[in-house]
Design a protein around this motif. Sequence first.
Motif, PDB file in Angstrom:
ATOM      1  N   ILE A  54       0.614  -4.611  -8.644  1.00 17.16           N
ATOM      2  CA  ILE A  54       0.208  -4.639  -7.234  1.00 17.16           C
ATOM      3  C   ILE A  54      -1.279  -4.967  -7.124  1.00 17.16           C
ATOM      4  CG2 ILE A  54      -0.074  -3.238  -5.151  1.00 17.16           C
ATOM      5  CD1 ILE A  54       2.463  -1.701  -6.034  1.00 17.16           C
ATOM      6  N   ARG A  55      -2.090  -4.378  -7.986  1.00 18.65           N
ATOM      7  CA  ARG A  55      -3.532  -4.673  -7.956  1.00 18.65           C
ATOM      8  C   ARG A  55      -3.784  -6.167  -8.168  1.00 18.65           C
ATOM      9  NH1 ARG A  55      -3.827   0.233 -11.293  1.00 18.65           N
ATOM     10  NH2 ARG A  55      -4.583   1.940  -9.968  1.00 18.65           N
ATOM     11  N   HIS A 105      -2.751   2.365   8.015  1.00 18.54           N
ATOM     12  CA  HIS A 105      -3.475   2.612   6.771  1.00 18.54           C
ATOM     13  C   HIS A 105      -4.980   2.730   6.987  1.00 18.54           C
ATOM     14  CE1 HIS A 105       0.300   1.356   4.647  1.00 18.54           C
ATOM     15  NE2 HIS A 105      -0.064   2.415   3.973  1.00 18.54           N
ATOM     16  N   HIS A 108      -8.634   0.302  -1.386  1.00 12.10           N
ATOM     17  CA  HIS A 108      -7.911   1.510  -1.806  1.00 12.10           C
ATOM     18  C   HIS A 108      -7.048   1.228  -3.034  1.00 12.10           C
ATOM     19  CE1 HIS A 108      -5.424   5.141  -1.544  1.00 12.10           C
ATOM     20  NE2 HIS A 108      -4.373   4.345  -1.659  1.00 12.10           N
ATOM     21  N   ILE A 109      -6.389   0.081  -3.037  1.00 12.93           N
ATOM     22  CA  ILE A 109      -5.480  -0.255  -4.133  1.00 12.93           C
ATOM     23  C   ILE A 109      -6.240  -0.663  -5.392  1.00 12.93           C
ATOM     24  CG2 ILE A 109      -3.755  -1.964  -4.875  1.00 12.93           C
ATOM     25  CD1 ILE A 109      -2.734  -1.922  -1.935  1.00 12.93           C
ATOM     26  N   THR A 110      -7.260  -1.491  -5.236  1.00 17.82           N
ATOM     27  CA  THR A 110      -7.925  -2.081  -6.403  1.00 17.82           C
ATOM     28  C   THR A 110      -9.191  -1.356  -6.827  1.00 17.82           C
ATOM     29  OG1 THR A 110      -9.311  -3.557  -5.069  1.00 17.82           O
ATOM     30  CG2 THR A 110      -7.093  -4.344  -5.654  1.00 17.82           C
ATOM     31  N   SER A 129      -7.328  -1.444   2.806  1.00 18.29           N
ATOM     32  CA  SER A 129      -6.157  -1.251   1.946  1.00 18.29           C
ATOM     33  C   SER A 129      -6.378  -1.902   0.586  1.00 18.29           C
ATOM     34  CB  SER A 129      -4.909  -1.832   2.616  1.00 18.29           C
ATOM     35  OG  SER A 129      -4.620  -1.159   3.825  1.00 18.29           O
ATOM     36  N   TYR A 154      -6.719   5.840   5.246  1.00 19.30           N
ATOM     37  CA  TYR A 154      -7.664   5.626   4.148  1.00 19.30           C
ATOM     38  C   TYR A 154      -9.121   5.874   4.507  1.00 19.30           C
ATOM     39  CZ  TYR A 154      -3.778   3.281   1.729  1.00 19.30           C
ATOM     40  OH  TYR A 154      -2.586   2.986   1.131  1.00 19.30           O
ATOM     41  N   PHE A 173       2.559   1.614  -3.344  1.00 21.00           N
ATOM     42  CA  PHE A 173       1.521   1.995  -4.313  1.00 21.00           C
ATOM     43  C   PHE A 173       1.256   3.497  -4.247  1.00 21.00           C
ATOM     44  CE2 PHE A 173      -2.866   2.718  -5.576  1.00 21.00           C
ATOM     45  CZ  PHE A 173      -3.036   1.913  -6.700  1.00 21.00           C
ATOM     46  N   ASP A 174       1.179   4.042  -3.047  1.00 21.63           N
ATOM     47  CA  ASP A 174       0.828   5.453  -2.867  1.00 21.63           C
ATOM     48  C   ASP A 174       1.954   6.410  -3.234  1.00 21.63           C
ATOM     49  OD1 ASP A 174      -1.698   4.795  -1.997  1.00 21.63           O
ATOM     50  OD2 ASP A 174      -1.228   4.979   0.139  1.00 21.63           O
ATOM     51  N   ALA A 208       0.826  -1.210   0.000  1.00 18.38           N
ATOM     52  CA  ALA A 208       0.000   0.000   0.000  1.00 18.38           C
ATOM     53  C   ALA A 208       0.861   1.262   0.000  1.00 18.38           C
ATOM     54  CB  ALA A 208      -0.932  -0.010   1.214  1.00 18.38           C
ATOM     55  N   LYS A 237       1.636  -0.364 -10.498  1.00 19.30           N
ATOM     56  CA  LYS A 237       0.345  -0.343  -9.804  1.00 19.30           C
ATOM     57  C   LYS A 237      -0.569  -1.454 -10.296  1.00 19.30           C
ATOM     58  CE  LYS A 237       0.230   4.514  -8.391  1.00 19.30           C
ATOM     59  NZ  LYS A 237      -0.462   5.816  -8.461  1.00 19.30           N
TER      60      LYS A 237
END
Length: 682
Positions: free
Chosen positions: A427-428, A521, A474-476, A471, A525, A415-416, A412, A424
Amino acid sequence: MIDGFFINPILALRWKNPKSHIDRIADLGGKNLIVQWTSGHGRSFYPSQTYGQDWDANWLTTCLEAAEDYQIDVWLGLDSCYTTTEWHYDKMMQSYLQRCQITATELSVLYQDVTSFCGFYIPIQLDQPVKKIGVGFLREVAQFCHELGYSVSCSATIPCPHLIGLHYEANTNDREWIGRSKRLRNLWRRSWQHAVDESQLDLLIINDSLGLSTKSDLEDDLLYLQRTKKWVSHSLHAKNKEFPQLPADAQIGFTYHDLSVISRSTADVPIRKNADQLGRKADTVGQFLQQRCLIDGQVVSVLDTRFPIKSAQNQWQEDADWMTGLYVGAESLRYAVTGKPEAADFARQSWEALHKLSNISGKPGVVARYYLPEVEGKLGEGRKRWHRNNNGVYWIGDISRDQLSGHIFGLATYFDHVATDVEKEIIRTDVEAITDLIIENQMMAIDLDGQPCIHGNFWVSPLFALSFLKSAYHITQKDSYQDKYLELVNPHYFLGHALQAARISSNPFFQHYHQDSPLYHLLIYEDDTELRQQIRRICHYLYNDTHRHGNAYLMIDQSIAHPESDSGQKAVAELYKFQIENLNVLRWDQQARVSLKDRDLPHPIRTSLAYILAERNHLPNGQGSYLPIEHRPPKEFGWNYYVGEEARRAPGHPGYHGIHVQYSGVDYLLAYWMSRYHSLVG
């Protein structure tokens, strides 16, 4: 209506033109300013005869002079914190009192002719309700400052009842909870009225940091408290928030830097006059870790210095995934703060290791603890053992919640702050595979054979589950993850159990261990006002326990949730005391034996050290004592320490993994770069 603002001196250092900010504050109707603190950790933000001054920037003088033009009253904060060690071994607060007196004296001499300087602010949080020692401290500080000719102010944080039994919901319909809250509120009011009368405090700032008070509650507070000025502090973190009209002398926003019109840009950085002690330590640890503690980007967190890193004696690294994730987080935050390409390169190198750990099992979603191209000896038995994939690579299975918490922390944060668009997407894909497998198996991590991992049950650690899902969403941006999060975050479900778990535990190790990675996180988030308030409550309850154990990581989390608190500066104090040489257990052992002869050390510290070093074979009453960070034995993640943990072991055990071990120092790096990123240190 906001009548003034708190100012964080670390963020104010970045102001290229301090006067323009005072102009802005005046335009917003500000008539009062509080600088949170002006000295701390042996350093000051003003020209001092006693403390070092790290920064070549006299912004404080500029602010005071600009405030004169608008008739803005400025309160200058005294010393930044009452440290954890002092909390244990200086209960009467004499050392902190002395530092406050030094700061007050120097400020009164420097700015005696500046009419905007109207008084001092005490920046620490006293016990709530305020106790006898706190009242005595306030009396001595106020008397000293009054003799200098200045007023004194401090904050009173409205308390929340301790969690007992099943009372974790703070349900407005729960008559027993309401009764306990009212009794505590009345006790708090009486204690502060007594403190005001005893100390002749000039200004009391009421702080409802948890946001649990109604307008009528605050009105009753203001009506009850007499014989002092009364302000109310409001958080400015929530956007477009309406503040109630209250019969207070002023309403103060916390902080000015949280206003949407204010930039926190790091572009304007003042010039240092002195070397950065904390930064030098971070550089030293980082260089050692890169040179000695990495294999293919993975952190070797327990290194037996008698043997090469790739030897059979160092090949079992069951916590590598956790530590690698936290290290990726540290380097990603370093890059966010400094913009140095080296930080991005180091973060990328270890993120690539996380990517391999996510996929090396050959089964989507099954994460490895560690991998090696070759392994000497047997593969082991049971769940936690070596496996060999189709490409001939060996990996350790039976992933656990704590390993996954570090894993997702690293993904996370990378990624940010660091990841390219291509990265990215990678990571997703990794996060989706891991999260889907956990959700499909009723919130449990699964091993290669399809069976639950021994410590992979997220129902045991609900805060892990909530942070993991938040998290992942947030990422996906995958709606099913948010839906699952909202299903479990219900106060009757995981959120309620997370609140229960935040209480002081009979086994502090597991309480801290279950919270060591996920809270950060979740705080970053979650933007829903009601849910964020509940998460801040969790942090509040955890901090009530962990501050006495010197857990800098959770102190930083607390400062993010409650920036008005002194928890962040308590964490910084731990960083200053952190002896990076002691990451080597043999070096710690040698230093501890020298410390045993120091008669100025508090007796409980010497007693615990003597037991750990086998100089005595028992502890008084079978219990240990608080060991300050500079004296305690090192371990993989030193912030998981708790008071008296040496009592769990037999005498003569100075290290968790033997006398010849060197630890990686990820614990220091993570706390330092979190502190830098969140403006707790310059």
